[in-house]
Design a protein around this motif. Structure first.
Motif, short mmCIF file in Angstrom:
data_model
loop_
_atom_site.label_atom_id
_atom_site.label_comp_id
_atom_site.label_asym_id
_atom_site.label_seq_id
_atom_site.Cartn_x
_atom_site.Cartn_y
_atom_site.Cartn_z
N UNK A 193 21.65 -12.25 7.38
CA UNK A 193 21.82 -11.00 8.12
C UNK A 193 22.30 -9.90 7.15
N UNK A 194 23.25 -10.28 6.29
CA UNK A 194 23.76 -9.29 5.32
C UNK A 194 22.64 -8.86 4.38
N UNK A 195 21.90 -9.84 3.83
CA UNK A 195 20.87 -9.52 2.84
C UNK A 195 19.78 -8.63 3.43
N UNK A 196 19.45 -8.83 4.70
CA UNK A 196 18.36 -8.02 5.25
C UNK A 196 18.82 -6.65 5.72
N UNK A 197 20.11 -6.50 6.03
CA UNK A 197 20.56 -5.19 6.52
C UNK A 197 21.16 -4.31 5.41
N UNK A 198 21.58 -4.93 4.32
CA UNK A 198 22.21 -4.15 3.24
C UNK A 198 21.28 -3.04 2.70
N UNK A 199 19.97 -3.32 2.47
CA UNK A 199 19.11 -2.24 1.95
C UNK A 199 19.11 -1.00 2.85
N UNK A 200 19.12 -1.19 4.18
CA UNK A 200 19.14 -0.05 5.09
C UNK A 200 20.43 0.74 4.93
N UNK A 201 21.55 -0.01 4.87
CA UNK A 201 22.85 0.65 4.76
C UNK A 201 22.99 1.36 3.40
N UNK A 202 22.56 0.66 2.34
CA UNK A 202 22.68 1.23 1.00
C UNK A 202 21.83 2.49 0.85
N UNK A 203 20.60 2.44 1.41
CA UNK A 203 19.71 3.59 1.23
C UNK A 203 20.29 4.83 1.92
N UNK A 204 21.10 4.60 2.97
CA UNK A 204 21.68 5.75 3.67
C UNK A 204 22.79 6.41 2.87
N UNK A 205 23.38 5.63 1.95
CA UNK A 205 24.47 6.19 1.16
C UNK A 205 23.96 7.26 0.19
N UNK A 206 22.71 7.10 -0.30
CA UNK A 206 22.20 8.04 -1.31
C UNK A 206 21.17 8.99 -0.74
N UNK A 207 20.95 8.91 0.58
CA UNK A 207 19.88 9.72 1.16
C UNK A 207 20.17 11.21 0.96
N UNK A 208 19.13 11.95 0.61
CA UNK A 208 19.28 13.38 0.39
C UNK A 208 19.69 13.73 -1.03
N UNK A 209 20.29 12.77 -1.74
CA UNK A 209 20.71 13.03 -3.11
C UNK A 209 19.55 12.86 -4.07
N UNK A 210 18.76 11.79 -3.82
CA UNK A 210 17.65 11.50 -4.73
C UNK A 210 16.36 12.10 -4.18
N UNK A 211 16.06 11.79 -2.92
CA UNK A 211 14.84 12.34 -2.34
C UNK A 211 15.09 12.69 -0.88
N UNK A 212 14.32 13.66 -0.41
CA UNK A 212 14.46 14.04 0.99
C UNK A 212 13.65 13.06 1.83
N UNK A 213 14.20 12.60 2.95
CA UNK A 213 13.46 11.66 3.78
C UNK A 213 12.13 12.26 4.25
N UNK A 214 11.12 11.37 4.39
CA UNK A 214 9.76 11.80 4.71
C UNK A 214 9.66 12.62 5.97
N UNK A 215 10.32 12.17 7.03
CA UNK A 215 10.18 12.87 8.31
C UNK A 215 10.76 14.28 8.21
N UNK A 216 11.90 14.37 7.55
CA UNK A 216 12.57 15.66 7.42
C UNK A 216 11.71 16.61 6.57
N UNK A 217 11.16 16.08 5.47
CA UNK A 217 10.31 16.90 4.61
C UNK A 217 9.11 17.40 5.40
N UNK A 218 8.50 16.49 6.19
CA UNK A 218 7.32 16.86 6.99
C UNK A 218 7.65 17.98 7.94
#
Lengths: 243, 257
Positions: free
Chosen positions: B173-198
């Protein structure tokens, strides 16, 4: 119902197949209550499978097993496994300390292991109580085997299945474990069934012996028969082992 | 944007095709197939969505969601390592997640109950849940295979199946959910999310676009955790029988298709 009430474990025409392979072939016989029975035979003879059947990790394809006179299926699986303790061949440890591993049967049962009991069990198997705080993965092969036996004893089983616990040990540790097996049998009045590759051990430690070959019970009786077996296959096996 | 300008944008497909041909990368066929499929699929979806939006009828919305769940189930059971009877466990998980998320969104009037909101949000939620299911199943089956001795040890000492699978289940459960949680920590810093950009490109107010993006991020957190927990707790009992015996053969081989 079994006819022999002194049987700790009784097999009636037990067969076990896995993936179409006939692993246990029509075994009938008893392990006598309160005694040490040694189980010998070549690799792949079905010895560990027999233990897995007794501990309820698998069920026979046909035939019946009785534990202390009661059909194995009349036991709740959890109670059966606490009653028929099984020290696995490779002394598997879970991540964590020696104390956590020793206490595992109690933890699974929602209880905690008292410090006195932990120290007593450690001393019984010949491990320093100071090891309790060590990481279980740091123990040597022999120490892990001893811890595995102590851990199985936490459940206070009536019957103890020991699967080749001396195979990877040096001579000194083997002697320790032989003494330990006799001590457990004497002090705790536990029926012990012990798989060993060493025929000398099988004769000196065992009250009774079973020879299993290719899934069949070839010969059994008081351990002395291993010196002069009647069965031709057993004779060949024993001569082969002696060479 | 017109079809003519979209046609000109095919230059971005020509570049990898030419490079692949020149450098013998062997990507031409896959690139061509991917381009044609994406054009046909997306344009078809565009027309279907236009029809559904115009029709303004709940039955079409429900049909779209059913289609999404069917496609997600098919994909997850094809790509993920499988265990016996996984299809209905996946279907149930996707249905629960869809109902839960839409009930909160519509119930608290966060989004209106129209096709314009329900369909894209459902797509993101079910799609994310599908990816999580694949990640979870692959991890869980390999953990169970690797730790089969520990599982048997716990059972042999009088532990229950639930106790025996506790560690593999939690770490999966941890291994499969960590990528979602981690990606939210850097969101907007590296790239703008697709939906928002659209949305921003389509002329929406950037702050509104951010608010919707945050809503989606929060939804995906719930989706990630619930998917793993549901698939995990629905799956593990099938690995044991009523005698509390571990049925390793029910961990079927990973499918590569």
């Amino acid at each position: 119902m079994p006819n022999n009430f002194t049987a700790a474990i009784q097999f009636n025409e037990v067969n076990f197949y896995a993936d179409g392979v006939h692993i246990i072939k029509d075994i009938s016989g008893s392990f006598i209550k309160g005694k040490i029975t040694t189980l010998v035979g070549p690799s792949g003879a079905g010895k560990s499978t027999l233990f897995r059947l007794c501990n309820g990790l698998i069920s026979p394809t046909s035939g019946d097993i009785y534990i202390n006179g009661e059909h194995i299926l009349s036991y709740e699986p959890v109670n059966l496994r606490r009653n028929v303790g099984y020290a696995l061949q490779d002394a598997t440890m879970t991540a964590g300390s020696v104390r956590e591993n020793l206490a595992l049967p109690h933890t699974l049962n929602g209880k905690s292991l008292h410090a006195d009991e932990a120290a007593e069990l450690m001393e019984l198997v010949g491990l320093e109580p100071s090891f309790l705080s060590k990481n279980a993965k740091d123990l040597s092969g022999g120490q892990r085997q001893k811890l595995s036996i102590a851990r199985t004893l936490v459940n206070r089983p009536d019957i103890l299945l020991l699967d080749e616990i001396t195979s990877s040990l040096d001579r000194v540790s083997k002697q320790d474990i032989e003494e330990l097996i006799q001590k457990i049998n004497d002090q705790y009045k536990v029926t012990i069934i012990w798989i060993t590759h060493n025929l000398e051990q099988a004769m000196t430690i065992g009250d009774y012996s079973w020879v299993l070959m290719n899934g069949e019970l070839k010969e059994n009786g008081k351990s002395g028969f291993l010196k002069n077996p009647i069965n031709e296959d057993v004779l060949h096996f024993i001569r082969g082992e002696a060479e | 944007m017109s079809f003519l300008t979209l046609g000109i944008s095919l230059i971005f497909v020509l570049i990898p095709l030419i490079l692949s041909k020149t450098l013998n990368l062997g990507l031409e066929k896959d690139t061509a197939v991917a381009t044609i499929r994406s054009i046909i699929q997306l344009i078809a979806v565009g027309y279907v969505l236009q029809f559904v939006f115009d029709a303004e009828h709940m039955i079409y919305i429900i049909l779209m969601v059913i289609l999404m769940i069917a496609a997600a189930t098919h994909n997850a059971q094809k790509k993920g390592a499988s265990i016996k009877g996984i299809i209905w466990k996946l279907v149930l998980t996707f249905i629960v997640i869809e109902i839960l998320t839409q009930a909160i969104l519509i119930g608290f009037q966060i989004t209106p109950p129209t096709a314009q909101y329900i369909i894209p949000i459902s797509g993101m939620v079910i799609g994310n849940s599908m990816v999580l299911s694949i990640l979870f199943l692959n991890r869980f089956t390999s953990e169970m295979e690797e730790k089969d001795k520990e599982t048997e040890l716990i059972l042999s000492l009088g532990g229950t199946p639930k106790q025996a699978i506790h560690k593999p289940l939690i770490s999966s459960i941890q291994a499969s959910t960590i990528p979602t949680i981690e990606s939210q920590k850097t969101i907007g810093l590296v790239q703008l999310p697709g939906m928002m950009s659209g949305q921003i490109i389509a002329g929406a107010d950037p702050v509104q676009a951010v608010l919707f993006q945050l809503l989606i991020l929060f939804l995906l957190l719930t989706t990630a955790v619930i998917t793993s927990i549901m698939i995990g707790y629905l799956s593990y009992p099938t690995l044991f029988n009523e005698r509390m015996q571990f049925l390793k053969e029910r961990l079927t081989e990973k499918k590569n298709s």
